[in-house]
Scaffold this motif. Sequence first.
Motif, PDB file in Angstrom:
ATOM      1  N   ALA A   1       0.927  -1.216   0.068  1.00  0.00           N
ATOM      2  CA  ALA A   1      -0.143   0.019  -0.005  1.00  0.00           C
ATOM      3  C   ALA A   1       0.840   1.373   0.052  1.00  0.00           C
ATOM      4  O   ALA A   1       1.125   1.649   0.950  1.00  0.00           O
ATOM      5  CB  ALA A   1      -0.621  -0.170   1.126  1.00  0.00           C
ATOM      6  N   PRO A   2       1.244   1.764  -1.246  1.00  0.00           N
ATOM      7  CA  PRO A   2       2.157   2.753  -1.221  1.00  0.00           C
ATOM      8  C   PRO A   2       1.475   4.012  -0.903  1.00  0.00           C
ATOM      9  O   PRO A   2       0.374   4.330  -0.966  1.00  0.00           O
ATOM     10  CB  PRO A   2       2.625   3.068  -2.698  1.00  0.00           C
ATOM     11  N   GLU A   3       2.479   4.915  -0.258  1.00  0.00           N
ATOM     12  CA  GLU A   3       1.955   6.256   0.417  1.00  0.00           C
ATOM     13  C   GLU A   3       1.949   7.107  -0.752  1.00  0.00           C
ATOM     14  O   GLU A   3       1.287   8.059  -0.699  1.00  0.00           O
ATOM     15  CB  GLU A   3       3.095   6.885   1.451  1.00  0.00           C
ATOM     16  N   GLN A   4       2.598   6.941  -1.918  1.00  0.00           N
ATOM     17  CA  GLN A   4       2.570   7.757  -3.065  1.00  0.00           C
ATOM     18  C   GLN A   4       3.157   6.756  -4.144  1.00  0.00           C
ATOM     19  O   GLN A   4       3.646   5.765  -3.940  1.00  0.00           O
ATOM     20  CB  GLN A   4       3.499   8.940  -2.947  1.00  0.00           C
ATOM     21  N   GLY A   5       2.740   7.157  -5.588  1.00  0.00           N
ATOM     22  CA  GLY A   5       3.111   6.368  -6.843  1.00  0.00           C
ATOM     23  C   GLY A   5       2.472   5.084  -6.782  1.00  0.00           C
ATOM     24  O   GLY A   5       1.263   5.024  -6.394  1.00  0.00           O
TER      25      GLY A   5
END
Length: 152
Positions: A9-13
Amino acid sequence: MTAPGDLPAPEQGLVLTHFLTVRDVARSRRFYAEVLGGEVVLEENPAIVKVANSWIIMNPGGGPTPDKPGVTLVPPEDGDTVSSFLNVRVADIEAFHTAAVAKGARFLTEPLDRKAELRCYMRDPDGYLIEVGQATGMLHGVFADRPAGEDR
């Protein structure tokens, strides 16, 4: 409890994961944890195993859902016809091969020298193909021969 950093679960991208439709979630989860040294971050629904810097997600097959109408998920039925496979890069293929065989992994061949790399293939419990390779010649500008008849 699973830590948020263990989940894909990426924080961005974005982050790339690989989803496998499996016959027996527990058996497949165990294979990816034991043979590839992964960490089980979710037992099931779906099972998620963190392997190195990636994740393998596993669930049983099933019919269409509202977000994938007309699509049915099934594990491989013919192990000799494949359209994709996992590619695992290792630092020491001989050590990996020996350890994986001791843990029950089934390889198609021993590691073979392909000039650019040492390479072999194994199958997971559902028959998915996994390439295991160690860069050798490619690190020094030596690459594998092109297939016969292919233009350069």
